[in-house]
Design a protein around this motif. Structure first.
Motif, PDB file in Angstrom:
ATOM      1  N   PRO A   3     -11.491  -7.407  14.057  1.00  0.00           N
ATOM      2  CA  PRO A   3     -10.440  -6.617  13.887  1.00  0.00           C
ATOM      3  C   PRO A   3      -9.463  -7.169  13.124  1.00  0.00           C
ATOM      4  O   PRO A   3      -9.053  -6.662  12.150  1.00  0.00           O
ATOM      5  N   ASP A   4      -9.054  -8.279  13.800  1.00  0.00           N
ATOM      6  CA  ASP A   4      -7.841  -8.953  12.930  1.00  0.00           C
ATOM      7  C   ASP A   4      -8.195  -9.465  11.876  1.00  0.00           C
ATOM      8  O   ASP A   4      -7.213  -9.289  10.856  1.00  0.00           O
ATOM      9  N   THR A   5      -9.325 -10.034  11.558  1.00  0.00           N
ATOM     10  CA  THR A   5      -9.630 -10.324  10.048  1.00  0.00           C
ATOM     11  C   THR A   5      -9.848  -9.009   9.066  1.00  0.00           C
ATOM     12  O   THR A   5      -9.358  -9.552   8.110  1.00  0.00           O
ATOM     13  N   VAL A   6     -10.259  -8.120   9.821  1.00  0.00           N
ATOM     14  CA  VAL A   6     -10.402  -6.811   8.877  1.00  0.00           C
ATOM     15  C   VAL A   6      -8.977  -6.332   8.416  1.00  0.00           C
ATOM     16  O   VAL A   6      -8.867  -6.001   7.261  1.00  0.00           O
ATOM     17  N   ARG A   7      -8.101  -6.401   9.502  1.00  0.00           N
ATOM     18  CA  ARG A   7      -6.723  -6.082   8.985  1.00  0.00           C
ATOM     19  C   ARG A   7      -6.080  -6.934   7.869  1.00  0.00           C
ATOM     20  O   ARG A   7      -5.485  -6.736   7.208  1.00  0.00           O
ATOM     21  N   ARG A   8      -6.320  -8.157   8.401  1.00  0.00           N
ATOM     22  CA  ARG A   8      -5.608  -9.128   7.483  1.00  0.00           C
ATOM     23  C   ARG A   8      -6.138  -9.121   6.025  1.00  0.00           C
ATOM     24  O   ARG A   8      -5.310  -9.257   5.007  1.00  0.00           O
ATOM     25  N   GLU A   9      -7.403  -8.866   5.840  1.00  0.00           N
ATOM     26  CA  GLU A   9      -8.078  -9.114   4.448  1.00  0.00           C
ATOM     27  C   GLU A   9      -7.860  -7.819   3.770  1.00  0.00           C
ATOM     28  O   GLU A   9      -8.231  -7.726   2.679  1.00  0.00           O
ATOM     29  N   ALA A  10      -7.486  -6.769   4.610  1.00  0.00           N
ATOM     30  CA  ALA A  10      -7.191  -5.256   3.644  1.00  0.00           C
ATOM     31  C   ALA A  10      -6.163  -5.400   2.709  1.00  0.00           C
ATOM     32  O   ALA A  10      -5.982  -4.695   1.984  1.00  0.00           O
ATOM     33  N   GLY A  11      -5.006  -6.368   2.961  1.00  0.00           N
ATOM     34  CA  GLY A  11      -3.834  -6.511   2.157  1.00  0.00           C
ATOM     35  C   GLY A  11      -2.845  -5.545   2.562  1.00  0.00           C
ATOM     36  O   GLY A  11      -3.186  -4.322   3.350  1.00  0.00           O
ATOM     37  N   ARG A  12      -1.827  -5.396   1.792  1.00  0.00           N
ATOM     38  CA  ARG A  12      -0.696  -4.625   2.070  1.00  0.00           C
ATOM     39  C   ARG A  12      -0.990  -3.148   1.739  1.00  0.00           C
ATOM     40  O   ARG A  12      -0.785  -2.127   2.553  1.00  0.00           O
ATOM     41  N   TRP A  13      -1.504  -2.789   0.534  1.00  0.00           N
ATOM     42  CA  TRP A  13      -1.898  -1.517   0.327  1.00  0.00           C
ATOM     43  C   TRP A  13      -3.076  -1.083   1.305  1.00  0.00           C
ATOM     44  O   TRP A  13      -3.070   0.018   1.861  1.00  0.00           O
ATOM     45  N   LEU A  68       2.809  11.386  -0.461  1.00  0.00           N
ATOM     46  CA  LEU A  68       2.469  11.160   0.901  1.00  0.00           C
ATOM     47  C   LEU A  68       1.006  10.952   0.908  1.00  0.00           C
ATOM     48  O   LEU A  68       0.520   9.797   1.745  1.00  0.00           O
ATOM     49  N   GLY A  69       0.343  11.758   0.439  1.00  0.00           N
ATOM     50  CA  GLY A  69      -1.160  11.575   0.251  1.00  0.00           C
ATOM     51  C   GLY A  69      -1.606  10.614  -0.379  1.00  0.00           C
ATOM     52  O   GLY A  69      -2.518   9.665  -0.085  1.00  0.00           O
ATOM     53  N   THR A  70      -1.135   9.932  -1.448  1.00  0.00           N
ATOM     54  CA  THR A  70      -1.488   8.656  -2.228  1.00  0.00           C
ATOM     55  C   THR A  70      -1.237   7.579  -1.463  1.00  0.00           C
ATOM     56  O   THR A  70      -2.013   6.756  -1.553  1.00  0.00           O
ATOM     57  N   LEU A  71      -0.131   7.479  -0.693  1.00  0.00           N
ATOM     58  CA  LEU A  71       0.137   6.420   0.265  1.00  0.00           C
ATOM     59  C   LEU A  71      -0.397   6.449   1.551  1.00  0.00           C
ATOM     60  O   LEU A  71      -0.825   5.109   1.983  1.00  0.00           O
ATOM     61  N   TYR A  72      -0.652   7.489   2.133  1.00  0.00           N
ATOM     62  CA  TYR A  72      -0.821   7.399   3.422  1.00  0.00           C
ATOM     63  C   TYR A  72      -1.799   8.356   4.192  1.00  0.00           C
ATOM     64  O   TYR A  72      -1.965   8.531   5.236  1.00  0.00           O
TER      65      TYR A  72
END
Length: 219
Positions: free
Chosen positions: A72-82, A44-48
Motif C-alpha cells: 500500500p505504501d508503494t501504491v501511494r508513493r507511485e500515485a503522484g501528487r494528482w 470539487l469533482g475534478t480535484l477530489y
C-alpha cells in the motif's frame, strides 16, 4: 398598443424591477448563487471526486491475485501528487493496510463504509443548494404572478372598474414575466441537480464495488 419597453439607463437592478418587481431581483440572485455553486461543484469533482483510474484498477486486480505482492505504501508513493488527491486511492490502500495487519474484519468494513461516506459528503451540500434553487424558483415566480395580479386589480379598484389597458398592463406584465423567469431558472437547475445526483450514485457504486473487491481477499 401599450408601450411596455424598459426605460433606458436605470441599470440592471432597475430594469429587472421594472420587468417583474423585486421578485425578479431575488430570482437573479438565486441564479447567480446556483451558477457559482455548480462551478464550485465541478471544480470539487475534478480535484477530489473518487475515481477508479486504470492504474488503481490494476492494483486491485493484483491485490486479488497476490495480496502479499502489493505494498500500500508503494501504491501511494507511485500515485503522484494528482493521484493522491483521489479519495478512492486512500480508501483502497487503507483497507489493504488493515487487512495486512490482521485487524478485525467487522471493524475494517465499518471503517471503510464510514470513510466512503465521508468521501461523498463534500458533494452533498452543493447538490442540496442546487435542488433548493430548482424548487424555490417556480414558487418565487408564482409569488411574482400573485403580486402582479394584485397590482393590476388594485389599479382597477382605484378607478372603480374603469381601468384602461395602460393601468392594467404593468401588473399583468409583471405577473407573466416573473412566472417565465421562475421557470427559466428552475428548469436548468432541476436538470443539473438530477445529473449531479446520477453522477454521485455512479461514484457510490464504483466505491462499493472496488472496496468489495479489496475486502473479499480476506475471505
Amino acid at each position: 398598443m401599450t408601450d411596455i419597453s424598459l426605460p433606458a439607463g436605470n441599470g440592471l437592478l432597475g430594469q429587472l424591477t421594472d420587468m417583474g418587481g423585486p421578485v425578479m431581483v431575488v430570482l437573479l440572485v438565486l441564479a447567480l448563487i446556483g451558477i457559482v455553486t455548480f462551478v464550485y461543484l465541478m471544480l470539487l469533482g475534478t480535484l477530489y471526486a473518487p475515481r477508479l483510474p486504470g492504474k488503481l484498477k490494476k492494483t486491485v486486480t493484483s491485490w486479488q491475485q497476490n495480496p502479499g505482492g502489493v505494498s500500500p505504501d508503494t501504491v501511494r508513493r507511485e500515485a503522484g501528487r494528482w493521484g493522491r488527491l483521489n479519495p478512492l486511492l486512500h480508501l483502497v490502500t487503507d483497507t489493504m493496510d488493515a487487512l495486512k495487519n490482521r485487524q478485525d474484519d467487522r471493524q475494517i468494513r465499518e471503517t471503510a463504509a464510514r470513510d466512503a461516506q465521508q468521501a461523498l459528503e463534500p458533494f452533498e451540500a452543493p447538490l442540496k443548494i442546487i435542488e433548493v434553487i430548482a424548487a424555490l424558483a417556480p414558487l418565487l415566480g408564482l409569488l411574482g404572478t400573485v403580486l402582479g395580479m394584485m397590482e393590476a386589480f388594485s389599479a382597477m379598484a382605484a378607478t372603480e372598474g374603469r381601468a384602461n389597458a395602460t393601468q392594467l398592463s404593468g401588473g399583468i406584465y409583471e405577473a407573466l414575466t416573473t412566472t417565465a423567469a421562475g421557470l427559466v431558472v428552475a428548469i436548468p437547475f432541476a436538470a443539473l441537480a438530477a445529473w449531479v445526483e446520477f453522477r454521485l450514485r455512479r461514484i457510490h457504486k464504483i466505491i462499493n464495488s472496488t472496496l468489495v473487491s479489496t475486502l473479499n481477499v480476506a475471505g
